[in-house]
Enzyme design. Structure first.
Site, PDB file in Angstrom:
ATOM      1  N   SER A 155      -0.974   1.830  -4.547  1.00 21.45           N
ATOM      2  CA  SER A 155      -1.305   3.238  -4.758  1.00 21.45           C
ATOM      3  C   SER A 155       0.002   3.995  -4.917  1.00 21.45           C
ATOM      4  CB  SER A 155      -2.072   3.773  -3.534  1.00 21.45           C
ATOM      5  OG  SER A 155      -2.076   5.175  -3.479  1.00 21.45           O
ATOM      6  N   TYR A 168      -3.339   5.038   5.620  1.00 25.22           N
ATOM      7  CA  TYR A 168      -3.475   4.603   4.234  1.00 25.22           C
ATOM      8  C   TYR A 168      -2.103   4.340   3.617  1.00 25.22           C
ATOM      9  CZ  TYR A 168      -4.947   4.777  -0.689  1.00 25.22           C
ATOM     10  OH  TYR A 168      -5.171   4.491  -2.021  1.00 25.22           O
TER      11      TYR A 168
END
Length: 280
Positions: A155, A168
């Site tokens: 990501s 995350y």
């Protein structure tokens, strides 16, 4: 249309969204598929996860392109389940050439307010689950001696730090380190390891109140249109998000012989997000 003809791809999180898109795109180009997904809810995830019906739809779409598919309901955090999923694929196809370690979840909280369950689920799925899937597949790839390609879904959070997403971000930074280490360990076996770093992708992982409220905390009912405008301001290109197919095309390239000497790379598919925030 045969850029991965005769290859077998093992894909986690394959029941819908990016994982389904990867499965279908690789099937279009000649690959058979081992599609793995949990197909049940994780309590700390604030949006609905996939179902058995979703996984069956992935199978239907792959078969529509004339390719074979094995579907397995399994949790990437479970080492034994990953080994069984790999074995099911090997029993059917005899080899695995491509791994898309794609399964991932999202939740949010300020770092010091994250619950133990939020942290454990996030690290378990988005980092440990990547390791478990790769750990289960790699011995068979080495034994086969045919090389291969492992593609991890990271990501922009694998490079930048985002508020309310410490767990995350930690997981996505972690898979970047895993990529680099595995590229060194597996290069001698002609197995390439790379990761993809998308900006927001147009799936239900971003389209729910939990994400919208991060951008509009004072608005009780922010709209998709408001969110699109806000997120577009983060990208240097005039789009709010990319489509799953955009990521799948990058997966396909990394899986194909066109990228035969590309390894250890973090590939942004992010409409210029990292350039704009100065984190690339």
């Amino acid at each position: 249309m045969s850029r991965v003809d005769g290859k077998v791809a093992f894909i986690t999180g394959a029941a819908r969204s990016q994982g389904r898109s990867h499965a279908v795109r690789l099937a279009e180009e000649g690959a058979d598929i081992i599609a793995v997904d949990i197909c049940q809810q994780i309590d700390t995830v604030p949006y609905p996860l996939s179902t058995e019906e979703d996984l069956a739809e992935t199978a239907r779409l792959v078969e529509k392109h004339g390719r074979r598919i094995v579907t397995v309901q399994a949790d990437v955090r479970d080492a034994d389940a990953m080994k069984k999923a790999v074995q099911a694929g090997l029993d059917e196809f005899g080899h695995i050439d491509i791994v898309s370690a794609n399964a991932g979840i999202w939740s949010s909280n300020r770092t010091w307010e994250l619950t133990q369950e939020q942290w454990d689920d996030m690290i378990g799925v988005n980092l440990t689950g990547v390791w478990q899937a790769i750990k289960a597949v790699v011995p068979s790839m080495i034994e086969a001696g045919n090389g291969g390609s492992i593609i991890i879904t990271s990501s922009n959070g694998g490079v930048a730090g985002f508020e309310n997403l410490a767990h995350y971000v930690a997981a996505k930074h972690g898979v970047v380190g895993l990529t680099r280490t595995l590229a060194n360990e597996l290069g001698r076996h002609n197995i390439r390891v790379n990761n993809i770093q998308p900006t927001a992708v147009n799936t239900n992982m971003i389209h729910h109140d939990g994400v919208y409220q991060l951008f509009f905390p004072g608005d009780p009912n922010p709209s998709r249109e408001q969110f699109a405008s806000a997120f577009q301001s983060l990208n240097s290109m005039p789009v709010p998000w990319v489509e799953p197919l955009d990521v799948s095309n990058a997966v396909l390239w990394l899986a194909s012989d066109e990228a035969r000497f590309v390894t250890g790379v973090s590939l942004p598919v992010d409409a210029g997000f990292l350039q704009k925030v100065g984190a690339s």
